[in-house]
Design a protein around this motif. Structure first.
Motif, PDB file in Angstrom:
ATOM      1  N   HIS A 112      40.191  40.779  51.468  1.00  0.00           N
ATOM      2  CA  HIS A 112      39.349  40.171  52.512  1.00  0.00           C
ATOM      3  C   HIS A 112      39.057  41.217  53.587  1.00  0.00           C
ATOM      4  O   HIS A 112      39.997  41.808  54.145  1.00  0.00           O
ATOM      5  CB  HIS A 112      40.044  38.978  53.166  1.00  0.00           C
ATOM      6  CG  HIS A 112      40.363  37.856  52.235  1.00  0.00           C
ATOM      7  ND1 HIS A 112      39.417  36.962  51.770  1.00  0.00           N
ATOM      8  CD2 HIS A 112      41.545  37.498  51.654  1.00  0.00           C
ATOM      9  CE1 HIS A 112      39.992  36.080  50.969  1.00  0.00           C
ATOM     10  NE2 HIS A 112      41.284  36.388  50.881  1.00  0.00           N
TER      11      HIS A 112
ATOM     12  N   TRP B  35      45.186  40.187  43.104  1.00  0.00           N
ATOM     13  CA  TRP B  35      44.899  40.065  44.534  1.00  0.00           C
ATOM     14  C   TRP B  35      43.434  39.721  44.773  1.00  0.00           C
ATOM     15  O   TRP B  35      42.587  39.895  43.904  1.00  0.00           O
ATOM     16  CB  TRP B  35      45.313  41.309  45.307  1.00  0.00           C
ATOM     17  CG  TRP B  35      44.508  42.577  45.107  1.00  0.00           C
ATOM     18  CD1 TRP B  35      43.337  42.748  44.413  1.00  0.00           C
ATOM     19  CD2 TRP B  35      44.834  43.858  45.657  1.00  0.00           C
ATOM     20  NE1 TRP B  35      42.915  44.047  44.480  1.00  0.00           N
ATOM     21  CE2 TRP B  35      43.805  44.756  45.226  1.00  0.00           C
ATOM     22  CE3 TRP B  35      45.855  44.348  46.444  1.00  0.00           C
ATOM     23  CZ2 TRP B  35      43.804  46.107  45.578  1.00  0.00           C
ATOM     24  CZ3 TRP B  35      45.842  45.686  46.789  1.00  0.00           C
ATOM     25  CH2 TRP B  35      44.841  46.553  46.355  1.00  0.00           C
ATOM     26  N   LYS B  36      43.190  39.213  45.986  1.00  0.00           N
ATOM     27  CA  LYS B  36      41.834  38.921  46.436  1.00  0.00           C
ATOM     28  C   LYS B  36      41.664  39.545  47.818  1.00  0.00           C
ATOM     29  O   LYS B  36      42.125  39.001  48.822  1.00  0.00           O
ATOM     30  CB  LYS B  36      41.585  37.412  46.499  1.00  0.00           C
ATOM     31  CG  LYS B  36      40.148  37.056  46.884  1.00  0.00           C
ATOM     32  CD  LYS B  36      39.934  35.551  46.894  1.00  0.00           C
ATOM     33  CE  LYS B  36      38.488  35.202  47.245  1.00  0.00           C
ATOM     34  NZ  LYS B  36      38.269  33.730  47.270  1.00  0.00           N
TER      35      LYS B  36
ATOM     36  N   ALA C 214      48.885  37.185  44.373  1.00  0.00           N
ATOM     37  CA  ALA C 214      49.311  36.089  43.504  1.00  0.00           C
ATOM     38  C   ALA C 214      49.963  36.651  42.247  1.00  0.00           C
ATOM     39  O   ALA C 214      49.317  37.353  41.462  1.00  0.00           O
ATOM     40  CB  ALA C 214      48.120  35.206  43.133  1.00  0.00           C
TER      41      ALA C 214
ATOM     42  N   ASP D 203      44.980  38.444  49.573  1.00  0.00           N
ATOM     43  CA  ASP D 203      45.858  37.402  49.053  1.00  0.00           C
ATOM     44  C   ASP D 203      46.496  37.938  47.773  1.00  0.00           C
ATOM     45  O   ASP D 203      45.786  38.429  46.888  1.00  0.00           O
ATOM     46  CB  ASP D 203      45.065  36.131  48.732  1.00  0.00           C
ATOM     47  CG  ASP D 203      44.391  35.536  49.952  1.00  0.00           C
ATOM     48  OD1 ASP D 203      44.933  35.684  51.071  1.00  0.00           O
ATOM     49  OD2 ASP D 203      43.316  34.922  49.791  1.00  0.00           O
TER      50      ASP D 203
ATOM     51  N   ASN E  89      42.803  42.960  54.333  1.00  0.00           N
ATOM     52  CA  ASN E  89      44.083  42.538  53.757  1.00  0.00           C
ATOM     53  C   ASN E  89      43.774  41.888  52.403  1.00  0.00           C
ATOM     54  O   ASN E  89      42.643  42.012  51.909  1.00  0.00           O
ATOM     55  CB  ASN E  89      44.865  41.606  54.693  1.00  0.00           C
ATOM     56  CG  ASN E  89      44.190  40.273  54.915  1.00  0.00           C
ATOM     57  OD1 ASN E  89      43.164  39.962  54.307  1.00  0.00           O
ATOM     58  ND2 ASN E  89      44.745  39.466  55.802  1.00  0.00           N
TER      59      ASN E  89
ATOM     60  N   THR F   9      52.848  33.400  45.754  1.00  0.00           N
ATOM     61  CA  THR F   9      51.776  33.975  46.568  1.00  0.00           C
ATOM     62  C   THR F   9      52.289  34.560  47.879  1.00  0.00           C
ATOM     63  O   THR F   9      53.383  34.238  48.353  1.00  0.00           O
ATOM     64  CB  THR F   9      50.703  32.913  46.882  1.00  0.00           C
ATOM     65  OG1 THR F   9      51.294  31.859  47.671  1.00  0.00           O
ATOM     66  CG2 THR F   9      50.117  32.327  45.606  1.00  0.00           C
TER      67      THR F   9
ATOM     68  N   THR G 215      50.655  37.489  51.366  1.00  0.00           N
ATOM     69  CA  THR G 215      49.520  38.200  51.959  1.00  0.00           C
ATOM     70  C   THR G 215      49.873  39.657  52.201  1.00  0.00           C
ATOM     71  O   THR G 215      50.921  39.967  52.785  1.00  0.00           O
ATOM     72  CB  THR G 215      49.093  37.562  53.295  1.00  0.00           C
ATOM     73  OG1 THR G 215      48.771  36.182  53.083  1.00  0.00           O
ATOM     74  CG2 THR G 215      47.877  38.274  53.874  1.00  0.00           C
TER      75      THR G 215
ATOM     76  N   ASN H 156      54.011  28.874  44.770  1.00  0.00           N
ATOM     77  CA  ASN H 156      52.902  28.071  45.292  1.00  0.00           C
ATOM     78  C   ASN H 156      51.812  28.002  44.225  1.00  0.00           C
ATOM     79  O   ASN H 156      51.281  29.032  43.834  1.00  0.00           O
ATOM     80  CB  ASN H 156      52.341  28.715  46.570  1.00  0.00           C
ATOM     81  CG  ASN H 156      51.124  28.000  47.109  1.00  0.00           C
ATOM     82  OD1 ASN H 156      50.985  26.785  46.961  1.00  0.00           O
ATOM     83  ND2 ASN H 156      50.226  28.753  47.731  1.00  0.00           N
TER      84      ASN H 156
END
Length: 210
Positions: free
Chosen positions: A129, A126-127, A186, A184, A182, A77, A79, A67
């Motif tokens: 949240h 990662w990002k 990538a 994201d 959690n 990507t 989660t 993606n």
């Protein structure tokens, strides 16, 4: 000497019995006195010391899907499952100045068909949240990090090699409660990455320190 002692003891016993027989039976009181003793106990509730703990939501792993690939990189990507940190300690149980952090470390991606084919953890970013926070303080999600193949966001291009997912941003005595996070994920690789099914493990650790 031992036998003599036993004979004397028997003679004394015989005299005592004879004396009792001459005196006759003792008469019981018609109205004996009675008394009572109150017995009490105060049983306090059982108390269990609080604790700081981390759990990861039930999952079957994360399958990254292609993606966002472009001319500069191939991108995959997914989660990260929800991670929960719960602190049930009282302020008195927490040392002054203590804080905690959840840190993530990815292992090398290894191809299922050829262990010689690998992708390093520096290609996974990662990002985080913050999903929910019922703590009494300011728990915060960690900063995003990018693959060494830049994603153009300006995030540090260091990959997932010991990065913070969730941190207590103040003294732990001010952040008692439950927080969920959690991230994201990538994976960004060079465009010429070898085809294959690769596997890695993200290890999450809860560190508690002053």
């Amino acid at each position: 000497m031992r036998m003599t002692t036993r004979i004397l003891a028997a003679s004394v016993l015989g005299l005592a019995l004879a004396g009792a027989g001459l005196a006759g039976p003792a008469l019981a009181d018609d109205d004996p006195a009675t008394g009572g003793v109150d017995v009490s106990v105060n049983i306090q509730p059982t108390t269990t010391p609080g604790q700081l703990s981390m759990t990861v939501a039930d999952n079957n792993g994360v399958s990254l899907q292609e993606n966002g690939s472009d001319a500069a990189a191939r991108q995959f990507t997914g989660t990260l499952p929800t991670v929960t940190v719960t602190d049930t300690r009282t302020p008195e149980e927490i040392p002054a100045g203590e804080y905690w952090a959840v840190v993530g470390q990815a292992s090398q991606f290894v191809a299922a068909d050829d262990p010689a084919k690998t992708i390093g953890p520096e290609y996974l970013g990662w990002k985080p949240h913050l999903i929910s926070d019922s703590s009494t303080g300011a728990v915060a999600a960690g900063e995003p990090v990018s693959s060494v193949v830049s994603d153009g966001t300006g995030a540090p291009e260091v990959g997932l090699k010991g990065q913070e997912l969730l941190v207590s941003s103040a003294d732990s005595t001010e952040e008692i409660g439950t927080s969920q996070v959690n991230a994201d994920l990538a994976l960004r690789t060079p465009t010429d990455v070898a085809a294959g099914e690769y596997h890695s493990t993200i290890t999450l650790s809860l560190f508690n320190q002053s």
